[in-house]
Design a protein around this motif. Structure first.
Motif, PDB file in Angstrom:
ATOM      1  N   ILE A 116      -4.973 -12.226 -11.753  1.00 32.87           N
ATOM      2  CA  ILE A 116      -3.576 -11.812 -11.788  1.00 32.87           C
ATOM      3  C   ILE A 116      -3.278 -10.895 -10.609  1.00 32.87           C
ATOM      4  O   ILE A 116      -4.175 -10.295 -10.022  1.00 32.87           O
ATOM      5  CB  ILE A 116      -3.222 -11.098 -13.110  1.00 32.87           C
ATOM      6  N   ALA A 117      -1.996 -10.810 -10.275  1.00 31.11           N
ATOM      7  CA  ALA A 117      -1.529  -9.951  -9.197  1.00 31.11           C
ATOM      8  C   ALA A 117      -0.639  -8.874  -9.786  1.00 31.11           C
ATOM      9  O   ALA A 117       0.128  -9.144 -10.722  1.00 31.11           O
ATOM     10  CB  ALA A 117      -0.781 -10.763  -8.148  1.00 31.11           C
ATOM     11  N   ILE A 118      -0.729  -7.655  -9.224  1.00 31.77           N
ATOM     12  CA  ILE A 118       0.056  -6.528  -9.729  1.00 31.77           C
ATOM     13  C   ILE A 118       0.792  -5.879  -8.568  1.00 31.77           C
ATOM     14  O   ILE A 118       0.173  -5.551  -7.548  1.00 31.77           O
ATOM     15  CB  ILE A 118      -0.838  -5.489 -10.434  1.00 31.77           C
ATOM     16  N   GLN A 119       2.079  -5.707  -8.724  1.00 32.76           N
ATOM     17  CA  GLN A 119       2.926  -5.172  -7.662  1.00 32.76           C
ATOM     18  C   GLN A 119       3.669  -3.935  -8.139  1.00 32.76           C
ATOM     19  O   GLN A 119       4.340  -3.970  -9.170  1.00 32.76           O
ATOM     20  CB  GLN A 119       3.948  -6.235  -7.235  1.00 32.76           C
ATOM     21  N   PRO A 120       3.554  -2.800  -7.440  1.00 28.74           N
ATOM     22  CA  PRO A 120       4.376  -1.642  -7.817  1.00 28.74           C
ATOM     23  C   PRO A 120       5.850  -1.921  -7.557  1.00 28.74           C
ATOM     24  O   PRO A 120       6.206  -2.532  -6.550  1.00 28.74           O
ATOM     25  CB  PRO A 120       3.842  -0.530  -6.902  1.00 28.74           C
ATOM     26  N   VAL A 121       6.704  -1.489  -8.470  1.00 29.39           N
ATOM     27  CA  VAL A 121       8.143  -1.736  -8.335  1.00 29.39           C
ATOM     28  C   VAL A 121       8.761  -0.588  -7.546  1.00 29.39           C
ATOM     29  O   VAL A 121       8.925   0.519  -8.051  1.00 29.39           O
ATOM     30  CB  VAL A 121       8.821  -1.864  -9.715  1.00 29.39           C
ATOM     31  N   MET A 122       9.115  -0.880  -6.298  1.00 31.70           N
ATOM     32  CA  MET A 122       9.734   0.119  -5.442  1.00 31.70           C
ATOM     33  C   MET A 122      11.247  -0.096  -5.417  1.00 31.70           C
ATOM     34  O   MET A 122      11.764  -1.058  -5.988  1.00 31.70           O
ATOM     35  CB  MET A 122       9.137   0.044  -4.046  1.00 31.70           C
ATOM     36  N   ASP A 155      16.609   9.786   4.392  1.00 30.80           N
ATOM     37  CA  ASP A 155      15.907   8.518   4.532  1.00 30.80           C
ATOM     38  C   ASP A 155      16.288   7.631   3.352  1.00 30.80           C
ATOM     39  O   ASP A 155      15.878   7.888   2.219  1.00 30.80           O
ATOM     40  CB  ASP A 155      14.399   8.753   4.574  1.00 30.80           C
ATOM     41  N   ILE A 156      17.080   6.618   3.612  1.00 31.24           N
ATOM     42  CA  ILE A 156      17.597   5.754   2.543  1.00 31.24           C
ATOM     43  C   ILE A 156      16.671   4.563   2.366  1.00 31.24           C
ATOM     44  O   ILE A 156      16.463   3.783   3.293  1.00 31.24           O
ATOM     45  CB  ILE A 156      19.022   5.265   2.871  1.00 31.24           C
ATOM     46  N   GLY A 157      16.093   4.418   1.184  1.00 32.46           N
ATOM     47  CA  GLY A 157      15.124   3.356   0.936  1.00 32.46           C
ATOM     48  C   GLY A 157      15.737   2.106   0.347  1.00 32.46           C
ATOM     49  O   GLY A 157      15.133   1.469  -0.502  1.00 32.46           O
ATOM     50  N   ILE A 158      16.932   1.737   0.771  1.00 35.00           N
ATOM     51  CA  ILE A 158      17.589   0.536   0.248  1.00 35.00           C
ATOM     52  C   ILE A 158      17.759  -0.464   1.374  1.00 35.00           C
ATOM     53  O   ILE A 158      18.456  -0.194   2.358  1.00 35.00           O
ATOM     54  CB  ILE A 158      18.972   0.858  -0.348  1.00 35.00           C
ATOM     55  N   SER A 218       0.835  -1.208   0.000  1.00 28.97           N
ATOM     56  CA  SER A 218       0.000   0.000   0.000  1.00 28.97           C
ATOM     57  C   SER A 218       0.869   1.257   0.000  1.00 28.97           C
ATOM     58  O   SER A 218       0.552   2.250  -0.670  1.00 28.97           O
ATOM     59  CB  SER A 218      -0.916  -0.002   1.225  1.00 28.97           C
ATOM     60  N   LYS A 219       1.962   1.208   0.737  1.00 28.46           N
ATOM     61  CA  LYS A 219       2.896   2.332   0.765  1.00 28.46           C
ATOM     62  C   LYS A 219       3.452   2.592  -0.633  1.00 28.46           C
ATOM     63  O   LYS A 219       3.609   3.741  -1.057  1.00 28.46           O
ATOM     64  CB  LYS A 219       4.023   2.045   1.750  1.00 28.46           C
ATOM     65  N   GLY A 220       3.747   1.514  -1.369  1.00 29.95           N
ATOM     66  CA  GLY A 220       4.243   1.668  -2.728  1.00 29.95           C
ATOM     67  C   GLY A 220       3.232   2.345  -3.627  1.00 29.95           C
ATOM     68  O   GLY A 220       3.565   3.238  -4.418  1.00 29.95           O
ATOM     69  N   TRP A 221       1.952   1.922  -3.520  1.00 26.63           N
ATOM     70  CA  TRP A 221       0.909   2.552  -4.320  1.00 26.63           C
ATOM     71  C   TRP A 221       0.781   4.031  -3.949  1.00 26.63           C
ATOM     72  O   TRP A 221       0.605   4.896  -4.818  1.00 26.63           O
ATOM     73  CB  TRP A 221      -0.422   1.828  -4.096  1.00 26.63           C
ATOM     74  N   ASN A 222       0.846   4.338  -2.658  1.00 23.02           N
ATOM     75  CA  ASN A 222       0.742   5.729  -2.226  1.00 23.02           C
ATOM     76  C   ASN A 222       1.880   6.570  -2.799  1.00 23.02           C
ATOM     77  O   ASN A 222       1.688   7.724  -3.190  1.00 23.02           O
ATOM     78  CB  ASN A 222       0.751   5.817  -0.703  1.00 23.02           C
ATOM     79  N   PRO A 231       6.767   1.632 -13.296  1.00 22.15           N
ATOM     80  CA  PRO A 231       6.903   0.200 -13.570  1.00 22.15           C
ATOM     81  C   PRO A 231       6.144  -0.656 -12.550  1.00 22.15           C
ATOM     82  O   PRO A 231       6.073  -0.320 -11.372  1.00 22.15           O
ATOM     83  CB  PRO A 231       8.417  -0.023 -13.438  1.00 22.15           C
ATOM     84  N   PHE A 232       5.589  -1.760 -13.046  1.00 15.58           N
ATOM     85  CA  PHE A 232       4.884  -2.717 -12.198  1.00 15.58           C
ATOM     86  C   PHE A 232       5.299  -4.133 -12.588  1.00 15.58           C
ATOM     87  O   PHE A 232       5.746  -4.386 -13.718  1.00 15.58           O
ATOM     88  CB  PHE A 232       3.369  -2.578 -12.354  1.00 15.58           C
ATOM     89  N   ILE A 233       5.131  -5.036 -11.647  1.00 17.47           N
ATOM     90  CA  ILE A 233       5.313  -6.456 -11.921  1.00 17.47           C
ATOM     91  C   ILE A 233       3.941  -7.112 -11.911  1.00 17.47           C
ATOM     92  O   ILE A 233       3.161  -6.913 -10.977  1.00 17.47           O
ATOM     93  CB  ILE A 233       6.225  -7.125 -10.872  1.00 17.47           C
ATOM     94  N   VAL A 234       3.630  -7.861 -12.963  1.00 16.12           N
ATOM     95  CA  VAL A 234       2.359  -8.584 -13.061  1.00 16.12           C
ATOM     96  C   VAL A 234       2.665 -10.073 -13.093  1.00 16.12           C
ATOM     97  O   VAL A 234       3.497 -10.533 -13.883  1.00 16.12           O
ATOM     98  CB  VAL A 234       1.589  -8.181 -14.333  1.00 16.12           C
TER      99      VAL A 234
END
Length: 942
Positions: free
Chosen positions: A187-193, A287-290, A100-104, A115-118
């Motif tokens: 199908i499932a869809i995932q935002p690429v963070m 804030d390092i997102g890695i 949800s954070k990724g979608w936001n 980009p998204f992963i399906v």
């Protein structure tokens, strides 16, 4: 009744009642074995997510997502524990929140294409069928602008799951009317963070202070300028024109490359990166997102800006518009001297912030740090050619010495004045790009001076090229009389990677490295260089695999590396690639053996070991690489004929490459029919066939010379498929006694299979081999960098021996990881063997393959569902040297001198006694001997 008749009845005879019941039981068991995995398979059972933006698509379940990518998602910590170490049930709630954070992130603020992963888990469907179903789903919803399916978009595909990259405005994926495809699959869809773009372990690399400090702690302003190279893959929406194959016309290719660069988003990306980086480093806390690195203190924003921002001018785009590279020059000591000492504390957070800013760009789908590239024949000739029999060189005796072949080599340079390469008639022309090709040259037909036009004092490139095809020009006597290369009559296309300081520099896109040799007519490329510690499938591996897939006759051989003393998983990129041959090193033998060495059946202790991170078998084969004599570079001399002894997988790789040239020549000159030369039967083999031949005949080692003589086993991480041996790979009249069956360019579609039935025989007692070996090889599609399971198109080899099914590579079941599968069994006369090649899961429409089988057998039946693509004939004719049991060297020279003296004396005697007068040269009759058909040969056992 003959064995062949029994065999035929086994397939076609009428069935008894007992046979019918047995068959019914077998069908029932087969049905259960088929249906149970389907019932127990892990389906995509996640639900849509209700959010402030609307109903979001079902996310890819975390336990399935881990299987699709080598993602640094596992580096994230939850309550002090790495996500990778926490049970799936305890993380699914966190995963939903994280998604949800990724979608936001994508939907809040200004929206942009992202980009998204399906993922699609339709049962009893191939990867290709699932992918087309996804594209149809997106097209029907008006989401996909690019509805044509292309295999390059697939990230991952197994029999259970297929995942793809797609590009879309995030809002177009919210509040969809349905999440089911035309095939009724959810199908499932995932935002690429950010975490999904980085290779696993990136966070630990960045946290390691030595990673950066070791590069600059001792750098002065006069030292060689070191750099760190950051490489990203661009999402398909942002890519330039795709170059699907190597264009034959050089000028057209050059114009296309210019067009790609002019139409690329490089300037747009560079501008956005500057804004991202400036924003990231503007505050005291970043804030390092890695990988869950969290916040880091920004010690010196100004120093960070002055270092990173100017480096953005070094952004480069690959030739196909697929990849982008940022070359970051390291600061010198004086640049950041703070008055009393060299302050480096600010550099790590600055560097990490820059990487995070790079990955947060929506055009970037994948990220990696390019590793440093390093360089990793006296007795090798008979070790690899004569089946280990001392000084046996049977392929030279029939003049298989590489004539008509060209090898491409990339390395530190070549000493063109060495007698092994010197050419006073056709001197080498050095060109940094689009190098000219001179086929009249004695040795070097093309020299691409990418970095410079000479070898350094180490002579690595000269030694490597000499091992493949060096041949003394006769101007100077040799200290070692067998110092010529394996394929001494072949010619060379060279790509110079080295500079005078001993550093190697490779192009961003390795297509630029491979294409010159391809244009010059080379079908073999030898690379005795690579990274250290990159055991996963990386950018260079993908580049090599892509080039071979698009050019199926082109074979690349790569040194495995010299870190074997560090243990397992030390084979390093690009030796991790699927389609290439990764070469490890054995010890030598004879006069090349050093004190204390155990010999050619022992692995050198330094030879890097597998498996790869995704558990594929590497190295593929091994060859002599310890105490190897070859040409020595003397860059300050106008001429030289010296040799030197070097160790390393760098030495084993050119030896294997030279043997690959001999295999190509074998097929091009028609030896494959009955072990004798017949130019009219010559064919052009694919790289898969050449690879299959070398790996089919490879022989197992005894152990490792590591001080304790550690034992090895077939297909293990030490030796792979074993030590190459041409005499155990190819039938040769009067030199060995076995038959060979092969197919090449066979094209299988999903669910198709080919079966070849054989009966073990011994025609007239001539065949002596008590083993049967079959090897399947195919050239696979390239995979995503850092893939967990890298196989895209999955073929399966199995052998049924007297009703017992045997699986390849020592496994108890089918192999779903490797692109090479081999079965070797003990046999006896009368045994029945059936070889089966099946297409299990394909992301493409079909997959070509090559198959080689050797032993004492007769083929009784072929049931081929595949399509045979045309095998090009090789229009080859040349003058053949008369076969001789003595192959060069001082002994051969001495015999030749004695014969000449004897002839001269006899001539003088005849002239004096009979007034003999020599004929006029202009009226002499030509030699009409037919050298292409010297004898009739048996077509099964030779």
């Amino acid at each position: 009744m003959t064995n062949s008749m029994i065999f035929y009845k086994y397939f076609n005879g009428k069935k008894t009642c007992r046979e019918t019941k047995a068959n019914a039981r077998a069908v029932s068991i087969a049905f259960l074995l088929l249906i149970i995995p389907i019932l127990l398979s892990e389906a995509i059972d996640s639900d849509p997510i209700d959010s402030k933006h609307g109903m979001l698509p079902p996310p890819v379940p975390l336990h399935m997502f881990r299987g699709t990518l080598f993602s640094s998602i596992d580096d994230i910590e939850l309550e002090g524990e790495s996500i990778g170490n926490i049970a799936s049930s305890a993380t699914e709630n966190w995963w939903a929140s994280y998604t949800s954070k990724g979608w936001n992130t994508f939907l809040d603020g200004e929206e942009e294409t992202s980009p998204f992963i399906v993922c699609h888990d339709g049962q009893s469907m191939s990867g290709r069928e699932r992918s087309i179903d996804v594209y149809s789903f997106l097209s029907n919803l008006g989401i996909s602008e690019e509805t044509d399916f292309h295999e390059g978009h697939i990230l991952y595909s197994t029999e259970a799951l297929t995942c793809l990259y797609i590009i879309s405005l995030p809002s177009m994926l919210v509040d969809l009317s349905s999440h089911q495809t035309e095939k009724g699959v959810s199908i499932a869809i995932q935002p690429v963070m950010n975490e999904m773009k980085a290779a696993s372990g990136l966070a630990s690399i960045l946290k390691d202070e030595s990673f950066l400090s070791e590069r600059w702690d001792y750098i002065s302003d006069t030292d060689h300028k070191k750099t760190i190279k950051l490489r990203t893959s661009l999402c398909s929406k942002f890519r330039g024109t795709k170059r699907r194959s190597v264009l034959e016309n050089t000028s057209t290719r050059r114009k296309l490359n210019i067009s790609i660069r002019e139409n690329s988003p490089l300037e747009q990306i560079s501008t956005r990166l500057k804004l991202n980086i400036e924003s990231k480093i503007s505050s005291d806390e970043m804030d390092i997102g890695i990988g869950g690195m969290g916040s880091m203190t920004n010690i010196s924003p100004e120093k960070c800006k002055s270092w990173i921002i100017p480096s953005l001018s070094n952004l480069k785009l690959s030739q196909d518009g697929h990849d982008m590279q940022l070359e970051l020059s390291l600061p010198t000591r004086s640049s950041f001297f703070n008055g009393s000492h060299f302050d480096t504390g600010w550099i790590t957070p600055c560097f990490v912030a820059g990487i995070d800013a790079l990955m947060s760009h929506r055009a970037v789908c994948n990220f990696s740090i390019l590793p440093d590239i390093k360089n990793h024949n006296l007795e090798a000739r008979w070790i690899t050619q004569g089946g280990g029999v001392s000084h046996s060189q049977p392929f030279y005796q029939v003049d298989l010495r590489g004539a008509g072949q060209i090898a491409a080599v990339s390395d530190s340079g070549v000493d063109v004045n060495s007698c092994f390469f010197a050419d006073t008639v056709n001197p080498v022309k050095f060109m940094p790009e689009n190098a000219a090709v001179n086929n009249n040259a004695r040795k070097i037909v093309q020299y691409t001076s990418y970095n410079d036009n000479m070898d350094d004092t180490s002579g690595h490139g000269t030694h490597v090229a000499g091992s493949i095809l060096g041949k003394a020009d006769g101007s100077t006597s040799l200290f070692f009389d067998n110092s010529n290369g394996i394929a001494e009559n072949a010619k060379l296309s060279f790509f110079d990677l080295g500079d005078s300081n001993g550093y190697l520099k490779i192009p961003l896109d390795l297509t630029a490295l491979l294409t010159p040799g391809f244009d010059a007519g080379a079908k073999i490329h030898s690379a005795s260089w690579g990274s250290v510690g990159v055991n996963w499938y990386d950018a260079m591996d993908r580049d090599f695999d892509r080039f071979q897939y698009k050019n199926p006759e082109f074979l690349i051989l790569v040194a495995a590396g010299n870190d074997g003393m560090k243990g397992m998983n030390t084979v390093s990129s690009p030796a991790v690639a699927k389609n290439i041959i990764s070469v490890g090193a054995t010890q030598s033998s004879g006069s090349s053996i050093s004190f204390g060495m155990k010999g050619m059946d022992y692995l050198a202790s330094f030879s890097s070991k597998g498996p790869t991170r995704d558990l594929r078998i590497k190295p593929d084969v091994v060859a002599p690489g310890q105490s190897v004599y070859s040409a020595k570079a003397q860059p300050n001399e106008s001429s030289s004929c010296e040799v030197q002894k070097l160790d390393g997988t760098s030495m084993a790789t050119p030896i294997t490459s030279g043997n690959a040239l001999l295999v190509r020549q074998y097929f091009e000159e028609g030896f494959q029919i009955d072990g004798t030369r017949d130019f009219s039967k010559g064919i052009v083999p694919t790289a898969a066939l050449v690879k299959a031949v070398l790996m089919n005949g490879a022989q197992y080692l005894v152990g490792i010379d590591d001080g304790s003589s550690t034992s090895v086993s077939p297909y293990d991480a030490n030796q792979g498929f074993g030590r190459i041996s041409l005499l155990d790979s190819l039938p040769l009249k009067d030199e060995n006694s076995f038959g060979m069956y092969f197919v090449d360019r066979r094209k299988l579609r999903r669910s198709q299979k080919d079966t070849i039935s054989l009966i073990m025989s011994n025609t007239e007692g001539a065949c002596q081999l008590d083993t049967f070996t079959a090897t399947l090889v195919w050239t696979d599609l390239p995979s995503r960098k850092a893939c967990r399971e890298c196989l895209m198109n999955d073929l399966d080899l199995s052998v049924t021996h007297n009703d017992a099914r045997i699986y390849p590579n020592g496994f108890a079941t089918r192999d779903h990881r490797n692109t090479v599968e081999r079965v070797r069994i003990q046999i006896k006369v009368g045994d029945i063997v059936t070889v089966e090649v099946a297409a299990k899961n394909l992301v493409g429409l079909a997959q070509n393959y090559a198959l080689v089988a050797t032993g004492c057998f007769d083929v009784t039946q072929e049931n081929m569902q595949s399509v045979q693509e045309p095998i090009p004939a090789k229009d080859a004719t040349r003058s053949i040297l008369n076969p001789t049991k003595e192959s060069g060297g001082m002994k051969g020279l001495l015999i030749a001198i004695i014969v000449l003296i004897a002839v001269a004396v006899a001539g003088l005697y005849l002239k004096r006694k009979f007034f003999f007068k020599p004929p006029n040269k202009e009226t002499m009759e030509p030699d009409t001997t037919d050298h292409t058909n010297l004898a009739n040969r048996n077509n099964t056992c030779v």
